[in-house]
Design an enzyme around this catalytic site. Structure first.
Site, PDB file in Angstrom:
ATOM      1  CB  CYS A  58      -0.917   0.005   1.220  1.00 50.69           C
ATOM      2  SG  CYS A  58      -1.856  -1.538   1.437  1.00 50.69           S
ATOM      3  CB  CYS A  98     -10.114   0.496  16.575  1.00 49.42           C
ATOM      4  SG  CYS A  98     -11.690   1.375  16.497  1.00 49.42           S
TER       5      CYS A  98
END
Length: 345
Positions: A58, A98
């Protein structure tokens, strides 16, 4: 006005995005106030539980093993470390915790078992638990659901046509298949993207159209402004303007009325006024804490001061986001994963 639709055309969303700014904000506010308390903002905190060394390429990510960046590879943190961080996040007002691991895909074994224990522990604290771990199998999604996972984050990043310019080690279809597996397991979806990577407006509309075609919509839509990290291929991109982010937020709010639209990475580079515009546009969640995985984030006192100045306040524990949707019928073979692809081409 503001009822959920899953048949938005590209042309419709482009017209919404390109409305005169006052009209766009007014329309987004109408939708937002119909479905949400405009004064409330959910605070989330994100912990990197396994940092760096990711085999994906990425182009925006400092955790990729393909690039030389300031981020070093580190092993998975312990369950106790993760839960200590979750307790601290709860004390700061976060209601969702998270956990992100720099993996291409989840591997069964000791580390996955540890993640399951982390999820159980976070839920025992009365918080929503979200994970981003890469690609999942059907069985792994089922086990995360059994552990109590509230949401699974798996961003599409950008529109399908531009995707290959940013990532070559995982296809768009891989991402859609994982999202479908998560949905079938009965876990809510957290999926959004990044702007400022060199994409065109057309690519941003492609992203929103894909997300809005899911039925039901993703319950959480994080929108990120590119954080330019030295050593990554996108380090030289121009910064994202606040007005661009506000347009994306407003369009997402109109297209996905009930979603939590999360103003995510890149806030450190936004002025207080730009962030206020995004709240007016329909953002109703931010990530707090000094870092988002490995990138800087506004300090706690800055966020507290901003919300105070705007007359807004954190969403209280117990007033959490949308409930888990019913689990759809099991698919007939892997081909069923292509159903979402057909709707989002």
């Amino acid at each position: 006005m503001g009822e959920a639709r899953h048949d938005w055309t590209w042309e419709e969303l482009r017209r919404v995005h390109d409305l005169p700014f006052p009209d766009l904000i007014f329309r987004a506010q109408e939708v937002h106030r119909r479905h949400h308390d405009s004064r409330k903002v959910q605070l989330c905190e994100l912990l990197s539980i396994k940092t760096g060394g990711c085999p994906e390429d990425c182009a925006y990510c400092p955790q990729s093993a393909h690039y030389e960046t300031p981020v070093s590879a580190e092993p998975l943190v312990s369950v106790d470390e993760a839960l200590e961080a979750a307790r601290a996040a709860r004390a700061r007002g976060a209601t969702r915790f998270c956990m992100g691991a720099a993996w291409r895909e989840v591997k069964d074994g000791r580390e996955f078992e540890a993640v399951l224990d982390m999820v159980r522990g976070v839920r025992a604290l009365g918080m929503e638990a979200c994970c981003t771990l890469g690609m999942l199998t059907e069985e792994q999604a089922r086990r995360l659901k059994e552990a109590g996972l509230t949401a699974y984050n798996h961003n599409l990043d950008t529109g399908e046509r531009f995707y290959g310019e940013i990532i070559t080690t995982r296809t768009y279809q891989d991402r859609l298949r994982t999202l479908n597996r998560v949905r079938r397991a009965g876990i809510t979806l957290c999926s959004g993207g990044i702007i400022g990577m060199g994409e065109r407006i057309e690519d941003r509309i492609d992203l929103l159209r894909t997300l809005a075609s899911f039925d039901p919509h993703p319950e959480s839509v994080p929108l990120n402004a590119l954080v330019r990290v030295p050593g990554t291929p996108l380090a030289g991109q121009a910064p994202v303007r606040g007005l661009e982010m506000a347009r994306m937020v407003a369009t997402a709010r109109i297209a996905m009325p009930q979603a939590m639209v999360r103003l995510s990475a890149g806030r450190l580079g936004m002025s207080a006024e730009a962030q206020a515009l995004c709240f007016l546009a329909g953002a109703n969640s931010i990530f707090v804490g000094d870092t988002l995985l490995t990138t800087p984030n506004p300090a706690e006192d800055q966020d507290r001061s901003l919300l105070l100045a705007l007359g807004m306040e954190p969403l209280a524990p117990g007033a959490l986001t949308s409930p888990l949707p019913p689990v759809p019928s099991p698919p007939e073979g892997e081909g069923a994963n292509e159903g979402t692809r057909d709707r989002t081409a």
